[in-house]
Design a protein around this motif. Structure first.
Motif: not given
Length: 278
Positions: A6-7, A35-41, A195-206, A216-220
């Motif tokens: 979220t952060l 972000a695609a480079l990070l996700t692809g890696a 790319g690295l934080i707001q898109t790539g890392s955020a989706y991987l962390l989530l 439910l907890t994740a959505n809240l």
């Protein structure tokens, strides 16, 4: 992990405001390629095979369009307005399930959908840094963000494949704009950070967080983004949203949180098996 995601998501408003020299399409293209480079890696390290099916294609299109619509909205209105309108996605989820699958929401869910709608109306006035076009793009991002969640519930869904393909599609779509616009140091820093934080890392962390906690907890926890995003922009860029937007945002967040509490209903049969397997 969900809170860290979220952060990471919440720095988007600051980066959009700090790179006025780039058009929304160019900015989104640059960040999505990074972000695609990070996700692809990550896919290579995990030995994850990319899938291609209806669920993945739907998810990829939703990821692509959500990013484009959000950046246009944040550029044409306040960061608070853009992110609040994106988080109307539960309303669209309910309406789409009702329209295409006949899943009529309960009276309790309809009540909170109405609350979110009222908050959206408060946010959608022009003036104070907001515009009609910005509002429309914000609502469009809420609709496509709903598509991300709905596609993720399909039986053949694959989150990593959808994210990678969506990022590549968004990058290619905006490439002509990125190649024809000068990129200064500040804009380049924003592209890399997004790319690295707001898109790539955020989706991987989530994704990692969702594997360790209930939806439910994740959505809240994710509902904190409409609070954190404009806070960073106010502190670092000096953009203070109008009182109407703040009030509407409070109503939207309250409605979304209460709506998510309605999701405690037990999932029967085949759907429960799908959720367990994921």
């Amino acid at each position: 992990l969900c809170f860290a995601a979220t952060l990471a998501f919440s720095i988007g408003g600051v980066c959009v405001k700090a790179s006025p020299g780039l058009s929304p399409m160019a900015l989104n293209s640059g960040r999505c390629f990074v972000a695609a480079l990070l996700t692809g890696a990550v896919c290579l390290l995990r030995g994850h095979r990319i899938k291609l099916n209806f669920a993945v294609i739907t998810g990829a299109l939703s990821v692509c369009l959500t990013g484009i619509f959000y950046i246009f909205s944040a550029r044409l209105s306040t960061a608070a307005n853009a992110i609040i309108l994106q988080y109307t996605s539960p309303v669209f989820v309910a309406l789409l399930l009702w329209a295409f699958q006949g899943q009529k929401p309960s009276k309790g869910k309809l009540l909170w959908v109405g609350v979110v709608f009222c908050g959206t109306v408060l946010c959608c006035g022009a003036g104070g840094g907001n515009s009609v076009a910005g509002n429309l793009f914000g609502l469009a991002s809420g609709l496509t963000f709903a598509g991300v969640f709905l596609s993720g519930q399909m039986e053949e869904a694959d989150a990593l494949s959808a994210c990678l393909l969506g990022e590549l599609l968004a990058g290619v779509t905006g490439l002509p704009f990125l190649m024809n616009e000068p990129v200064d140091t500040a804009s380049l820093a924003c592209i890399v950070a997004m790319g690295l934080i707001q898109t790539g890392s955020a989706y991987l962390l989530l994704s990692a967080g969702l594997a360790r906690t209930d939806p439910l907890t994740a959505n809240l926890i994710c509902a904190l983004e409409p609070v954190a995003n404009p806070l960073w922009v106010a502190l670092l860029c000096g953009e203070i949203p109008p009182l109407r937007t703040l009030l509407g945002g409070a109503v939207v967040v309250f409605g979304v949180v209460c709506y998510q509490k309605q999701q405690k209903e037990k999932i029967p049969g085949k759907a429960a098996a799908i959720v367990q397997r994921k």
